[in-house]
Design an enzyme around this catalytic site. Structure first.
Site, mmCIF file in Angstrom:
data_model
loop_
_atom_site.group_PDB
_atom_site.id
_atom_site.type_symbol
_atom_site.label_atom_id
_atom_site.label_comp_id
_atom_site.label_asym_id
_atom_site.label_seq_id
_atom_site.Cartn_x
_atom_site.Cartn_y
_atom_site.Cartn_z
ATOM 1 N N ASP A 259 77.291 26.479 40.907
ATOM 2 C CA ASP A 259 78.734 26.351 40.692
ATOM 3 C C ASP A 259 79.045 25.478 39.479
ATOM 4 O O ASP A 259 80.156 25.504 38.961
ATOM 5 C CB ASP A 259 79.401 25.764 41.943
ATOM 6 C CG ASP A 259 80.922 25.754 41.858
ATOM 7 O OD1 ASP A 259 81.496 26.788 41.462
ATOM 8 O OD2 ASP A 259 81.536 24.719 42.173
ATOM 9 N N SER B 250 87.298 26.954 41.167
ATOM 10 C CA SER B 250 86.583 28.124 41.678
ATOM 11 C C SER B 250 87.402 28.778 42.789
ATOM 12 O O SER B 250 87.936 28.087 43.663
ATOM 13 C CB SER B 250 85.220 27.709 42.228
ATOM 14 O OG SER B 250 84.433 27.087 41.236
ATOM 15 N N GLN C 141 81.218 34.839 40.116
ATOM 16 C CA GLN C 141 82.303 33.928 40.484
ATOM 17 C C GLN C 141 83.584 34.309 39.748
ATOM 18 O O GLN C 141 83.540 34.769 38.604
ATOM 19 C CB GLN C 141 81.943 32.478 40.145
ATOM 20 C CG GLN C 141 82.988 31.456 40.577
ATOM 21 C CD GLN C 141 82.566 30.029 40.258
ATOM 22 O OE1 GLN C 141 82.920 29.498 39.214
ATOM 23 N NE2 GLN C 141 81.803 29.420 41.150
#
Length: 289
Positions: free
Chosen positions: A203, A227, A277
């Protein structure tokens, strides 16, 4: 073992309070909001501890609310199915009675089958580049004082970015980056530790790839970045205490959202994991002003 690595291992281990419930401590990295990778890594750890003899091959999650880094997180695992070859778990992470992350994790028994993969990009090895941390320390005077310690403090994962440049004065370029990643100390021979730590790591800096064509710094005061969802597919065994190449690109950004996808290779050229993502990229005003 390195203290920051040992702390991260403990953070991802969790406290088990029942067969399907866990408590995870929060990591204060200098921001009031939780780092999304921490919740992904802890959620994977919680799910994995409810399965025997099978290994995670994919996870998909949505970030529903920002987490509070000053308080622990509760993880509730639902046993959705245990089939002949696959198992599915649903994980809800919550604080103050409200869900902050929803995750599904699929597990599979070890099997043999067809085998092919994309080729690993031909880029110089990690020895050719400085660590991102050293670049932050070189440009510490350009970091706002209130977050300076966050950027220049020791960290459990080392990142060496092939497209090296001043992180606070980026130049517009193609939406692709190559990052060598590795834990800063050796890790135990436990696949769960390596997978949970990779989930934590993927991430970091991922959605920033969508900023590269625009030459916009992650530190832009008008930028709100977060995110929205995250997915990981584990293809082959790996060790995070050995160098891995994280290749990320962003094929699209629109409607205040950016999309990124990634591939992770070991130094033998094996594709060990893939990621995807979408993140929020919102500005307080027109960034071209």
């Amino acid at each position: 073992m390195n203290s920051v690595v040992n702390h991260l291992i403990g953070l991802l281990k969790l406290e088990r309070i029942s067969d399907t419930q866990f408590i995870g401590l929060s990591q204060d990295i200098g921001f009031p909001k939780l780092f999304g990778g921490q919740v992904v890594g802890q959620g994977l750890s919680a799910a994995t501890q409810t399965v025997e003899g099978r290994f995670p091959h994919s996870l998909h999650c949505y970030f529903l609310r920002p987490g509070d880094s000053a308080h622990p997180i509760k993880y509730d695992v639902e046993v959705v199915r245990d089939g002949g070859s696959f198992s599915l778990r649903r994980v809800l992470a919550s604080q103050f009675g409200k869900t902050i992350l929803s995750m599904t994790v699929s597990f599979q028994v070890k099997e043999e089958g067809l085998d092919h993969q994309d080729a690993m990009p031909n880029v110089p090895g990690p020895e050719s580049f400085k660590s991102e941390l050293s670049l932050y320390r070189e440009h510490a005077n350009e970091i706002p004082e209130k977050v300076r310690d966050l950027f220049i403090s020791d960290r459990p994962i080392e990142y060496r970015i092939v497209e090296n440049q001043n992180p606070f004065r980026p130049r517009p370029g193609i939406a692709k980056r190559h990052m060598w990643i590795r834990s800063v100390a050796p890790l135990p021979d436990d696949p769960l530790i390596h997978q949970s730590m990779l989930a934590y790591t993927t991430d970091y800096g991922f959605i920033e790839t969508a900023l590269m064509p625009h030459g916009i710094s992650i530190g832009n005061p008008r930028l709100k970045i977060a995110s929205l969802d995250h997915a990981i597919w584990f293809h082959r065994p790996f060790r995070l205490d050995e160098w891995l190449l994280y290749v990320a690109d962003s094929p699209s950004a629109s409607a205040a959202r950016g999309f990124a996808r990634g591939q992770i290779f070991n130094r033998k050229g094996q594709l060990v994991a893939s990621t995807a993502q979408e993140g929020l990229l919102r500005f307080a005003d027109n960034p071209k002003k």
